[in-house]
Design a protein around this motif. Structure first.
Motif, PDB file in Angstrom:
ATOM      1  N   ASP A  74       0.870  -1.175   0.000  1.00  0.00           N
ATOM      2  CA  ASP A  74       0.000   0.000   0.000  1.00  0.00           C
ATOM      3  C   ASP A  74       0.905   1.221   0.000  1.00  0.00           C
ATOM      4  O   ASP A  74       1.394   1.640   1.059  1.00  0.00           O
ATOM      5  N   GLY A  75       1.198   1.737  -1.182  1.00  0.00           N
ATOM      6  CA  GLY A  75       2.201   2.794  -1.291  1.00  0.00           C
ATOM      7  C   GLY A  75       3.558   2.228  -0.929  1.00  0.00           C
ATOM      8  O   GLY A  75       3.970   1.196  -1.461  1.00  0.00           O
ATOM      9  N   ASP A  76       4.240   2.879   0.026  1.00  0.00           N
ATOM     10  CA  ASP A  76       5.539   2.373   0.490  1.00  0.00           C
ATOM     11  C   ASP A  76       5.392   1.373   1.629  1.00  0.00           C
ATOM     12  O   ASP A  76       6.374   0.750   2.044  1.00  0.00           O
ATOM     13  N   ASP A  77       4.187   1.233   2.154  1.00  0.00           N
ATOM     14  CA  ASP A  77       3.954   0.370   3.312  1.00  0.00           C
ATOM     15  C   ASP A  77       3.591  -1.051   2.893  1.00  0.00           C
ATOM     16  O   ASP A  77       3.243  -1.322   1.741  1.00  0.00           O
ATOM     17  N   SER A 133       8.187  -0.114   4.821  1.00  0.00           N
ATOM     18  CA  SER A 133       8.915  -1.020   3.913  1.00  0.00           C
ATOM     19  C   SER A 133      10.151  -1.606   4.590  1.00  0.00           C
ATOM     20  O   SER A 133      10.590  -2.697   4.263  1.00  0.00           O
ATOM     21  N   SER A 134      10.692  -0.906   5.583  1.00  0.00           N
ATOM     22  CA  SER A 134      11.894  -1.368   6.290  1.00  0.00           C
ATOM     23  C   SER A 134      11.624  -2.581   7.175  1.00  0.00           C
ATOM     24  O   SER A 134      12.550  -3.191   7.708  1.00  0.00           O
ATOM     25  N   ALA A 135      10.338  -2.971   7.338  1.00  0.00           N
ATOM     26  CA  ALA A 135       9.996  -4.138   8.159  1.00  0.00           C
ATOM     27  C   ALA A 135      10.257  -5.445   7.419  1.00  0.00           C
ATOM     28  O   ALA A 135      10.392  -6.507   8.039  1.00  0.00           O
ATOM     29  N   LEU A 136      10.324  -5.389   6.085  1.00  0.00           N
ATOM     30  CA  LEU A 136      10.591  -6.590   5.291  1.00  0.00           C
ATOM     31  C   LEU A 136      12.052  -6.999   5.476  1.00  0.00           C
ATOM     32  O   LEU A 136      12.956  -6.191   5.321  1.00  0.00           O
TER      33      LEU A 136
END
Length: 386
Positions: free
Chosen positions: A144-147, A221-224
């Motif tokens: 969802d966007g960058d998320d 995105s940094s959670a991936l």
């Protein structure tokens, strides 16, 4: 040096960890579980001595060793009656995955804390309807966007209440093929939409089991973790250490039970000689010792292959080690309780509760039957039934 002959460093590590375990022991862990607490003192002491992060990179505060060293730590604590289940999850699975595949930022954020025990991470893969079939995981991650937005459920996830975050296995759509592929996400404990409820277990343990709900959990995105196209490789990088550590957990528990039974059989006198002089008592205990030693050999092989970077070889050996150790543990506990008779079921001797606990190594993280499937398909090349 061959992994079948333990090095002087590994022997020294065993001796040192055993000394720490003796300071705490079974009664400490049983009391903590009864009171609904956590083994914080033992965790802190093990961390201070560098045992919890012995497998993590030195540049992030770890010991620079591997799963071989970490499995020794868990086995010896188990043999002293006080294994730390979160060692399987936090440094072994999550620490390994982040060290191997995480971004520089993820490594800086998590590895020092996982190494010194100040932070812990849980691991969420099992689902109510998927069981051992990771292809049926229904927890989905959509862009969802960058998320990323995660939705789904997990079950039998250890220690979520004390973990700072949970490494969640979800599935994301592949833009090229439209198929779902596994991806790993770091979900902090207090993330909105991330719910948990305790599962009421017969098992007496300090570490609670949880059912998790992910209701439109929004993550940056940094959670991936790592590359979204390498999900399966990353997943198995965590699952092999999990099997090796579960084997170490089982061997330690079996050794603890066996030592109590041997001690009892040497001194318990009903007729002229102690009961240990009777072969009907002595032989099953000797057999258990042999089975535990054989399981340990395969565990050492699996750890050596994994630490050498042979993921395929380690996968086969780790499954075999888990299978052998689970069976050896159950039989050792059963025979130990039987040796003590009625005393084997008293709280004083502390063996009765291991009857339930020992089954865990047969069931988790993968059943004996799924390991037999793996060996029949992957090793023997037999056709699949599913």
């Amino acid at each position: 040096m061959s992994s079948t002959i333990e090095s002087a460093e590994h022997k020294a590590l065993r001796t040192a960890v055993a000394a720490l375990g003796q300071r705490y022991g079974r009664e400490y862990l049983a009391r903590v579980a009864r009171e609904g607490g956590h083994p914080d003192e033992l965790w802190a002491d093990a961390a201070k001595l560098g045992y919890l992060g012995v497998n993590l990179p030195e540049e992030y505060g770890g010991g620079g060793g591997g799963i071989a060293e970490l499995s020794i730590v868990l086995e010896e604590l188990g043999a002293a009656g006080c294994p730390l289940l979160m060692m399987v999850v936090s440094p072994a699975i999550c620490g390994t995955v982040i060290a191997r595949f995480g971004t520089d930022e993820q490594k800086r954020t998590w590895l020092p804390g996982l190494a010194d025990g100040s932070r812990t991470m849980a691991f969420g893969i099992t689902e109510p309807d998927a069981g051992s079939n990771s292809h049926r995981i229904t927890t989905t991650a959509r862009r969802d966007g960058d998320d990323w937005v995660l939705t789904g459920r997990k079950v039998f996830i250890s220690g979520v209440d004390i973990a700072d975050a949970t490494l969640i296995v979800g599935r994301a759509e592949d833009a090229r093929t439209g198929r779902l592929k596994p991806c790993l996400f770091i979900v902090p404990r207090d993330t909105p939409g991330f719910g948990r409820s305790v599962i009421d277990m017969e098992l007496q343990a300090a570490e609670k089991q949880f059912e998790l709900t992910l209701d439109e959990v929004r993550l940056p995105s940094s959670a991936l973790v790592g590359d979204e196209d390498a999900g399966l490789l990353q997943l198995f990088a965590g699952l092999n250490p999990e099997r090796i550590m579960t084997a170490a957990f089982a061997i330690g528990m079996g050794r603890y039970a066996l030592a109590r039974a041997v001690e009892y059989a040497k001194t318990r006198q009903v007729w002229k000689e102690p009961i240990g002089a009777h072969q009907a008592v002595a032989h099953p205990l000797a057999q258990s010792h042999i089975e535990l030693e054989l399981a340990r050999l395969m565990t050492q092989k699996a750890a050596a292959l994994y630490d050498a970077g042979d993921d395929m070889g380690a996968g086969e050996a780790a499954n075999m080690a888990k299978y052998a150790a689970g069976d050896a543990c159950v039989r050792a506990v059963d025979q130990s309780v039987h040796t003590l008779g009625g005393n084997g079921l008293t709280r004083e001797y502390g063996l009765g509760s291991l009857i339930t606990a020992s089954r865990v190594a047969r069931i988790a993280p993968v059943s004996r039957e799924m390991i037999l499937n793996f060996v029949s398909h992957q090793t023997l090349g037999l056709p699949k039934s599913y």
